[in-house]
Every structure is written in structure tokens, then in C-alpha cells.
Design a protein around this motif. Structure first.
Motif, short mmCIF file in Angstrom:
data_model
loop_
_atom_site.label_atom_id
_atom_site.label_comp_id
_atom_site.label_asym_id
_atom_site.label_seq_id
_atom_site.Cartn_x
_atom_site.Cartn_y
_atom_site.Cartn_z
N PRO A 67 0.84 -1.20 0.00
CA PRO A 67 0.00 0.00 0.00
C PRO A 67 0.88 1.25 0.00
CG PRO A 67 -0.73 -1.57 1.68
CD PRO A 67 0.59 -2.06 1.15
N ASP A 68 0.45 2.30 -0.70
CA ASP A 68 1.25 3.52 -0.84
C ASP A 68 1.67 4.10 0.51
OD1 ASP A 68 1.26 3.48 -3.59
OD2 ASP A 68 -0.48 4.79 -3.80
N GLU A 69 0.76 4.14 1.47
CA GLU A 69 1.07 4.70 2.79
C GLU A 69 2.14 3.87 3.51
OE1 GLU A 69 1.11 7.60 5.49
OE2 GLU A 69 -0.08 7.65 3.65
N GLU A 70 2.05 2.56 3.41
CA GLU A 70 3.06 1.69 4.05
C GLU A 70 4.41 1.81 3.34
OE1 GLU A 70 2.77 -0.01 7.02
OE2 GLU A 70 0.89 1.09 7.03
N LYS A 71 4.39 1.96 2.02
CA LYS A 71 5.63 2.15 1.28
C LYS A 71 6.35 3.40 1.76
CE LYS A 71 7.42 2.57 -3.43
NZ LYS A 71 7.11 2.49 -4.85
N LYS A 131 9.57 -7.48 -0.90
CA LYS A 131 8.63 -8.41 -0.27
C LYS A 131 7.87 -7.65 0.81
CE LYS A 131 8.44 -12.88 2.05
NZ LYS A 131 9.22 -13.97 2.62
N TYR A 132 6.58 -7.93 0.92
CA TYR A 132 5.76 -7.18 1.88
C TYR A 132 4.60 -8.02 2.36
CZ TYR A 132 2.31 -3.99 3.73
OH TYR A 132 1.39 -3.39 4.55
N ASP A 133 4.32 -7.93 3.65
CA ASP A 133 3.02 -8.29 4.21
C ASP A 133 2.76 -7.29 5.32
OD1 ASP A 133 3.75 -9.31 6.84
OD2 ASP A 133 4.34 -11.18 5.90
N LYS A 134 1.63 -7.35 5.97
CA LYS A 134 1.24 -6.28 6.89
C LYS A 134 2.19 -6.08 8.06
CE LYS A 134 -2.04 -9.07 9.51
NZ LYS A 134 -1.90 -8.81 10.91
N PHE A 166 12.44 -5.55 7.72
CA PHE A 166 11.72 -4.74 8.69
C PHE A 166 10.59 -5.55 9.30
CE2 PHE A 166 13.58 -1.52 5.98
CZ PHE A 166 13.91 -0.50 6.86
N HIS A 167 10.37 -5.35 10.60
CA HIS A 167 9.20 -5.88 11.29
C HIS A 167 8.45 -4.70 11.87
CE1 HIS A 167 10.43 -10.33 12.14
NE2 HIS A 167 10.55 -10.01 10.88
N TRP A 173 7.77 0.66 11.74
CA TRP A 173 8.66 -0.24 11.03
C TRP A 173 10.06 -0.15 11.64
CZ3 TRP A 173 6.84 -3.89 8.05
CH2 TRP A 173 5.57 -3.72 7.47
N LYS A 174 10.59 -1.30 12.07
CA LYS A 174 11.91 -1.37 12.70
C LYS A 174 12.78 -2.37 11.94
CE LYS A 174 10.75 1.12 16.35
NZ LYS A 174 11.50 2.18 16.95
N VAL A 175 14.09 -2.10 11.89
CA VAL A 175 15.04 -2.99 11.23
C VAL A 175 15.19 -4.24 12.08
CG1 VAL A 175 17.41 -3.28 10.44
CG2 VAL A 175 16.26 -1.08 10.14
#
Length: 187
Positions: A67-71, A131-134, A166-167, A173-175
Motif C-alpha cells: 500500500p502507498d502509505e506503508e511504502k 517483499k511485503y506483508d502487513k 523490517f518488522h 517499522w523497525k530494522v
């Protein structure tokens, strides 16, 4: 002296990635001597249980489901991670790291020791979320790091590719870990 600084620079890069607390076993770890089947250094696939990126020619394949906001948030978190260390802001740098992925006390000690003897500037390019998930994301970037020994003034400039995992912790979002593949030095 250049070989000593090069070895120190590589050690610093490994320290910054190796202080990770992640309980995951790295199948490409030099200590266990086992390589994961089908996981080459340049072209290995991304699946749900592995860290990596796929290349098509010289192009990195971007995850299509971000999602744009998460990116924006992930890219901003990566920028903070790079800039805080470039600015020798140890507290700011530690704030970018996952408490689950890193021993922050150990990371503070290693970072302060490194910054006492070395000036470091990291430059990232080609930042791509692969790669991405929530709750997790993997960001690929080409990296150039300039290490300058404070005593001698000698510079070493390793370059390579990095996947930063990132988690999401408490909504930020943290490394969680980094995975670096160095390029062969140009002579």
C-alpha cells in the motif's frame, strides 16, 4: 595498512548485521558450512520463509502489493536507519532497530566502539521493497559505505547489495535484520 582497514571495514559491516538477535538459522552461514539449495548470491527467489530478492537482468523486482502509505513509512524508516548512523546519532540509530531482532545493549557497545575509531558514511541507492506483508517487509538497496580510519585517515569504500528486513513493532517499522552481499572491489 589498506588491507588492515579493508578487513576492519568488512568486520564493521558484519558487526552491524551480526548483532541481530533473530533466532533464525541462516542456511548460508559460514559457520555451519551449508548453503541452501538454489540460493545463489546474485539471483535467488523470494519465498515466504527466506530473505532475498530476484533480479531480471539488472532490474530488481518490486513487490506489487505494498500500500502507498506503508511504502512511504518503510522508505522513511530506512532513511532514518541510514541517516542516524551517518550522523553518529547512536540513540537515534538504536531507535530504528527491532528489540526482537537485536540485542540493543550489544549493538550500542559495538556501534560506539566503531564510531570511536572510524568515520562512516553510508549511501543507499535503488531502494526497492521486494517483499511485503502487513507486519514484515524486505527492502533491497545498493549500498556504498565510506570508512575512514580516524587515526590514519585511510579510506575504504566497499560497495554491495543489501536486503534490510523490517518488522512492525508497536505500529512502527523497525530494522529486524540486514543481509549484505559485497561486490568485488574494482582495481
Amino acid at each position: 595498512m589498506k588491507k588492515k582497514l579493508a578487513a576492519a571495514s568488512i568486520s564493521v559491516a558484519l558487526i552491524l548485521g551480526a548483532c541481530s538477535n533473530a533466532g533464525e538459522t541462516n542456511p548460508n552461514d559460514i559457520d555451519n558450512g551449508e548453503a541452501a539449495p538454489g540460493s545463489g548470491a546474485i539471483d535467488h527467489g523470494v519465498d515466504d520463509n527466506k530473505v532475498g530478492f530476484s533480479m531480471s537482468g539488472d532490474q530488481i523486482e518490486e513487490a506489487s502489493d505494498v500500500p502507498d502509505e506503508e511504502k512511504k513509512k518503510i522508505l522513511a524508516a530506512f532513511d532514518r536507519y541510514i541517516e542516524t548512523l551517518n550522523n553518529k546519532d547512536v540513540d537515534g540509530y538504536l531507535a530504528t532497530l527491532s528489540k526482537e531482532g537485536y540485542d540493543l545493549k550489544e549493538e550500542r557497545k559495538a556501534t560506539e566502539e566503531m564510531l570511536n575509531t572510524t568515520d562512516m558514511k553510508r549511501e543507499a541507492d535503488n531502494e526497492t521493497i521486494v517483499k511485503y506483508d502487513k507486519d514484515t517487509a524486505q527492502l533491497f538497496a545498493t549500498m556504498k559505505t565510506t570508512f575512514t580510519d580516524l587515526e590514519s585517515g585511510v579510506e575504504n569504500v566497499p560497495e554491495g547489495r543489501q536486503v534490510t528486513v523490517f518488522h512492525k513493532e508497536d505500529g512502527a517499522w523497525k530494522v529486524f535484520s540486514i543481509h549484505f552481499i559485497g561486490d568485488e572491489p574494482q582495481e
